[in-house]
Scaffold this motif. Structure first.
Motif, PDB file in Angstrom:
ATOM      1  N   LEU A 249      15.500 -14.241 -78.880  1.00 24.70           N
ATOM      2  CA  LEU A 249      16.443 -15.158 -78.508  1.00 24.70           C
ATOM      3  C   LEU A 249      16.706 -15.264 -76.882  1.00 24.70           C
ATOM      4  O   LEU A 249      15.629 -15.853 -76.178  1.00 24.70           O
ATOM      5  N   PRO A 250      17.321 -13.857 -76.573  1.00 23.34           N
ATOM      6  CA  PRO A 250      17.776 -14.385 -75.377  1.00 23.34           C
ATOM      7  C   PRO A 250      16.616 -13.426 -74.465  1.00 23.34           C
ATOM      8  O   PRO A 250      16.072 -13.870 -73.190  1.00 23.34           O
ATOM      9  N   LEU A 251      15.715 -12.752 -74.982  1.00 21.79           N
ATOM     10  CA  LEU A 251      14.918 -12.089 -74.615  1.00 21.79           C
ATOM     11  C   LEU A 251      13.316 -13.312 -74.299  1.00 21.79           C
ATOM     12  O   LEU A 251      12.427 -13.693 -73.078  1.00 21.79           O
ATOM     13  N   ALA A 252      13.100 -14.637 -75.187  1.00 22.63           N
ATOM     14  CA  ALA A 252      12.178 -15.341 -75.266  1.00 22.63           C
ATOM     15  C   ALA A 252      13.038 -15.858 -73.807  1.00 22.63           C
ATOM     16  O   ALA A 252      12.048 -16.563 -73.591  1.00 22.63           O
ATOM     17  N   GLN A 253      13.946 -16.449 -73.421  1.00 26.65           N
ATOM     18  CA  GLN A 253      14.257 -16.979 -72.756  1.00 26.65           C
ATOM     19  C   GLN A 253      14.372 -16.935 -71.269  1.00 26.65           C
ATOM     20  O   GLN A 253      13.709 -18.069 -70.566  1.00 26.65           O
TER      21      GLN A 253
ATOM     22  N   THR B  14      19.093 -26.168 -81.633  1.00 21.26           N
ATOM     23  CA  THR B  14      19.219 -25.628 -82.045  1.00 21.26           C
ATOM     24  C   THR B  14      19.134 -24.740 -82.543  1.00 21.26           C
ATOM     25  O   THR B  14      18.671 -23.674 -82.740  1.00 21.26           O
ATOM     26  N   SER B  15      20.812 -23.701 -81.354  1.00 19.10           N
ATOM     27  CA  SER B  15      21.069 -22.518 -81.387  1.00 19.10           C
ATOM     28  C   SER B  15      21.591 -21.681 -82.668  1.00 19.10           C
ATOM     29  O   SER B  15      23.005 -22.181 -83.092  1.00 19.10           O
ATOM     30  N   HIS B  16      21.193 -20.839 -82.597  1.00 15.64           N
ATOM     31  CA  HIS B  16      22.341 -19.601 -83.369  1.00 15.64           C
ATOM     32  C   HIS B  16      22.692 -18.719 -83.300  1.00 15.64           C
ATOM     33  O   HIS B  16      23.395 -17.580 -83.486  1.00 15.64           O
ATOM     34  N   VAL B  17      22.641 -18.489 -81.749  1.00 14.15           N
ATOM     35  CA  VAL B  17      22.342 -17.473 -81.047  1.00 14.15           C
ATOM     36  C   VAL B  17      23.861 -17.681 -79.987  1.00 14.15           C
ATOM     37  O   VAL B  17      24.019 -18.156 -79.673  1.00 14.15           O
ATOM     38  N   ASP B  18      25.291 -16.273 -79.780  1.00 13.18           N
ATOM     39  CA  ASP B  18      26.342 -16.979 -79.341  1.00 13.18           C
ATOM     40  C   ASP B  18      26.043 -17.043 -78.218  1.00 13.18           C
ATOM     41  O   ASP B  18      26.666 -18.181 -77.351  1.00 13.18           O
ATOM     42  N   ASP B  19      25.040 -16.323 -77.425  1.00 13.73           N
ATOM     43  CA  ASP B  19      25.020 -16.319 -75.882  1.00 13.73           C
ATOM     44  C   ASP B  19      23.921 -17.594 -75.646  1.00 13.73           C
ATOM     45  O   ASP B  19      23.917 -17.667 -74.034  1.00 13.73           O
ATOM     46  N   LEU B  20      23.324 -18.393 -76.321  1.00 16.97           N
ATOM     47  CA  LEU B  20      22.470 -19.672 -76.284  1.00 16.97           C
ATOM     48  C   LEU B  20      23.053 -20.495 -76.366  1.00 16.97           C
ATOM     49  O   LEU B  20      23.289 -21.007 -78.142  1.00 16.97           O
ATOM     50  N   SER B  21      23.474 -21.554 -76.128  1.00 11.05           N
ATOM     51  CA  SER B  21      23.932 -22.789 -76.384  1.00 11.05           C
ATOM     52  C   SER B  21      22.332 -24.207 -76.501  1.00 11.05           C
ATOM     53  O   SER B  21      21.425 -23.366 -76.094  1.00 11.05           O
TER      54      SER B  21
ATOM     55  N   VAL C 221      17.804 -23.987 -75.552  1.00  9.63           N
ATOM     56  CA  VAL C 221      17.084 -23.737 -76.187  1.00  9.63           C
ATOM     57  C   VAL C 221      16.006 -25.003 -75.974  1.00  9.63           C
ATOM     58  O   VAL C 221      14.854 -25.385 -75.678  1.00  9.63           O
ATOM     59  N   ALA C 222      17.005 -26.493 -75.378  1.00  9.35           N
ATOM     60  CA  ALA C 222      16.014 -27.312 -75.088  1.00  9.35           C
ATOM     61  C   ALA C 222      15.739 -26.535 -73.859  1.00  9.35           C
ATOM     62  O   ALA C 222      14.356 -27.807 -73.929  1.00  9.35           O
ATOM     63  N   THR C 223      15.711 -26.818 -73.060  1.00 12.85           N
ATOM     64  CA  THR C 223      15.541 -26.328 -71.615  1.00 12.85           C
ATOM     65  C   THR C 223      13.993 -25.393 -72.228  1.00 12.85           C
ATOM     66  O   THR C 223      13.293 -25.629 -71.722  1.00 12.85           O
ATOM     67  N   MET C 224      14.489 -24.338 -72.898  1.00  6.71           N
ATOM     68  CA  MET C 224      13.107 -23.263 -73.283  1.00  6.71           C
ATOM     69  C   MET C 224      12.435 -24.146 -74.366  1.00  6.71           C
ATOM     70  O   MET C 224      10.804 -24.203 -73.487  1.00  6.71           O
ATOM     71  N   LEU C 225      12.113 -25.447 -74.464  1.00  4.86           N
ATOM     72  CA  LEU C 225      11.138 -26.130 -75.486  1.00  4.86           C
ATOM     73  C   LEU C 225      10.343 -27.220 -74.170  1.00  4.86           C
ATOM     74  O   LEU C 225       9.598 -27.036 -74.218  1.00  4.86           O
ATOM     75  N   ALA C 226      11.575 -27.434 -72.866  1.00  3.64           N
ATOM     76  CA  ALA C 226      10.583 -27.793 -71.797  1.00  3.64           C
ATOM     77  C   ALA C 226       9.932 -27.102 -71.058  1.00  3.64           C
ATOM     78  O   ALA C 226       8.808 -27.821 -70.682  1.00  3.64           O
ATOM     79  N   GLN C 227      10.052 -25.786 -71.043  1.00  2.00           N
ATOM     80  CA  GLN C 227       9.754 -25.165 -70.596  1.00  2.00           C
ATOM     81  C   GLN C 227       8.393 -24.250 -71.653  1.00  2.00           C
ATOM     82  O   GLN C 227       7.259 -23.807 -70.766  1.00  2.00           O
ATOM     83  N   GLY C 228       7.633 -24.603 -72.396  1.00  2.77           N
ATOM     84  CA  GLY C 228       6.849 -24.615 -72.875  1.00  2.77           C
ATOM     85  C   GLY C 228       7.419 -23.645 -74.128  1.00  2.77           C
ATOM     86  O   GLY C 228       6.218 -23.276 -75.255  1.00  2.77           O
ATOM     87  N   TYR C 229       8.062 -23.496 -74.313  1.00  7.03           N
ATOM     88  CA  TYR C 229       8.402 -22.246 -75.317  1.00  7.03           C
ATOM     89  C   TYR C 229       8.681 -23.189 -77.049  1.00  7.03           C
ATOM     90  O   TYR C 229       9.260 -24.207 -76.938  1.00  7.03           O
ATOM     91  N   ALA C 230       8.468 -22.383 -78.018  1.00  4.20           N
ATOM     92  CA  ALA C 230       8.007 -22.980 -79.209  1.00  4.20           C
ATOM     93  C   ALA C 230       7.664 -21.521 -80.278  1.00  4.20           C
ATOM     94  O   ALA C 230       7.750 -20.395 -80.209  1.00  4.20           O
ATOM     95  N   ALA C 231       8.627 -21.808 -81.287  1.00  3.46           N
ATOM     96  CA  ALA C 231       8.965 -21.455 -82.409  1.00  3.46           C
ATOM     97  C   ALA C 231       8.142 -21.395 -83.666  1.00  3.46           C
ATOM     98  O   ALA C 231       7.350 -23.151 -83.647  1.00  3.46           O
ATOM     99  N   THR C 232       7.655 -20.561 -84.275  1.00  4.05           N
ATOM    100  CA  THR C 232       7.059 -20.470 -85.360  1.00  4.05           C
ATOM    101  C   THR C 232       7.297 -19.388 -86.397  1.00  4.05           C
ATOM    102  O   THR C 232       7.336 -18.349 -86.517  1.00  4.05           O
ATOM    103  N   THR C 233       6.379 -19.877 -88.373  1.00  2.21           N
ATOM    104  CA  THR C 233       6.110 -18.452 -88.732  1.00  2.21           C
ATOM    105  C   THR C 233       5.048 -17.924 -88.771  1.00  2.21           C
ATOM    106  O   THR C 233       4.923 -17.677 -89.494  1.00  2.21           O
TER     107      THR C 233
END
Length: 419
Positions: free
Chosen positions: A15-19, A45-52, A56-68
């Motif tokens: 997740l930090p790498l994705a950020q 919603t973040s599950h990683v201590d070092d990311l709030s 994650v909301a900023t990442m989503l605004a930048q085009g990030y998306a999680a997927t299975t």
């Protein structure tokens, strides 16, 4: 043209790498097999201590998306594998997650994709295990795809060093693969350090962690006999640390936790024994010493109670801080667990407090955090500081304790006893 990165595994490494890549302009897809985790990330919603959550909301605004959906790999210019490598029953790394991720990558691999393994493992994994799976795609190395290893260097709970300002080691299976991987990381990492090959990069990660493992074991053993000799090991360390060359300070503690120190060096020990037929004795000795520390702490707790005319059987023992590092919620391989097991086996009444953990599990049995820390301290026969979270007023806690056992060397006072 915006390039696409797929990060396989959205844990404390992925997740930090994705950020970092999202911030650098990559179109990032975070692939993970856990439905609930993916849903939470896409909801901000973040599950990683070092990311709030805000991160994650900023990442989503930048085009990030999680997927299975592994189908996103077909769109990727770069695929980075950041999945767990726990110890297997044979003492070596369990590579099932790496092999599953690599198989998914091979099934969807597009020509020209750069594939990088970041999961910690033994030297030779990238070439001997990952490469053959990728070749089932029908593509060829350095023609159809590129392959490298780059060890993660994430240090949870220490925000001064993150992805961008921690030097990044990169070792390609071939020089051409190494060049492609270096170019990728150079887009968002300040210093990228090319190594001659993937095996060298894999070994470098294990050297870093073995160095810490061995030196922690050294000071843990010195702490034990220093106590028997009536010597304050913390003063010894403070004095030795004033030397401006040839010495790096390590601190003793109740054991070692996390993935890197208690787990990673065993990969190398396993591979040396399996491949070469002899022991990596430093690692095995360090493991023995560090694994013995929870038992030693339990013995010291029993000695403190004995001085009060009390038995460990039935005594109220309050453990402060059950995570493996300060100021994070991560409990992986925390030495608090084996210590609690030993104390319970000796019939102690064990309770705990940790600002980051509401419910703790010991051998699968849940234990709730004490609701009132001050009351728990006042009624405990022994209070044991296992993790020095910044929110703890250690001096005040020690002063209010009948007996305070400090395994981190930070407290003082008449009721305080240090490791």
């Amino acid at each position: 043209m915006t390039k696409t990165l797929v990060v396989m595994g959205q844990g404390y490494v992925g997740l930090p790498l994705a950020q970092a890549a999202s911030a650098a302009g990559y179109r990032v897809r975070g692939y993970d097999i856990t439905d609930s985790l993916v849903a939470a990330l896409n909801a901000g919603t973040s599950h990683v201590d070092d990311l709030s959550d805000a991160d994650v909301a900023t990442m989503l605004a930048q085009g990030y998306a999680a997927t299975t959906d592994p189908g996103v790999i077909a769109e990727a210019d770069v695929v980075v594998i950041c999945v767990p490598t726990p110890l297997g029953d044979d003492g070596g790394p369990d590579l099932r997650a790496v092999e599953a991720a690599t198989t998914s990558a091979a099934e969807h691999l597009a020509p020209g994709t750069v594939v990088i393994l970041e999961s910690t493992t033994y030297p030779g994994t990238t070439e001997d295990r990952v490469l053959p799976i990728l070749m089932t795609s029908g593509l060829r190395l350095d023609d159809g795809f590129f392959l490298a290893f780059s060890p993660e260097r994430v240090n949870p709970g220490f925000p001064e060093y993150g992805i961008t300002n921690t030097p990044k080691l990169v070792g390609g299976v071939t020089p051409a693969s190494g060049e492609r991987a270096v170019a990728f990381y150079s887009a968002f990492v300040d210093t990228v350090v090319p190594l001659s090959g993937a095996k060298e990069a894999e070994m470098a990660k294990l050297l870093e962690n073995t160095y810490r493992h061995v030196n922690i074991a050294l000071v843990n053993e010195m702490a034990r006999f220093s106590h028997d000799l009536g010597i304050d090991i913390w003063e010894v360390i403070r004095g030795a640390a004033t030397k401006p060359f040839g010495f790096q300070a390590f601190s003793p503690g109740p054991g070692v936790g996390g993935h890197c120190i208690p787990i990673d060096p065993n990969y190398l020990s396993f591979q040396v024994r399996k491949t070469l037929g002899y022991q990596f004795r430093f690692v095995e000795l360090a493991q023995e010493i560090n694994n013995s520390m929870p038992g030693y702490v339990a013995t010291r707790i029993g000695d403190l109670l004995n001085e009060q005319g009390k038995a460990l059987n039935g005594a109220k023992v309050l453990l402060l801080g059950v995570t493996y590092k300060p100021d994070i919620a991560d409990q992986r391989e925390s030495p608090a667990v084996p210590l609690a097991k030993i104390l319970r086996e000796k019939k102690a009444d064990v309770s705990f407090h940790d600002p980051y953990v509401e419910r703790w599990r010991i051998d699968g049995a849940p234990l709730d955090r004490v609701p009132d820390l001050d009351e728990a301290v006042a009624t405990a026969d022994v209070v044991v500081l296992l993790q020095n979270h910044r929110s703890y007023d250690v001096t005040g806690l020690a002063a209010r304790s009948t007996s305070f056992f400090d395994t981190r060397g930070v407290a003082a006072g008449e009721s305080t006893h240090r490791l």
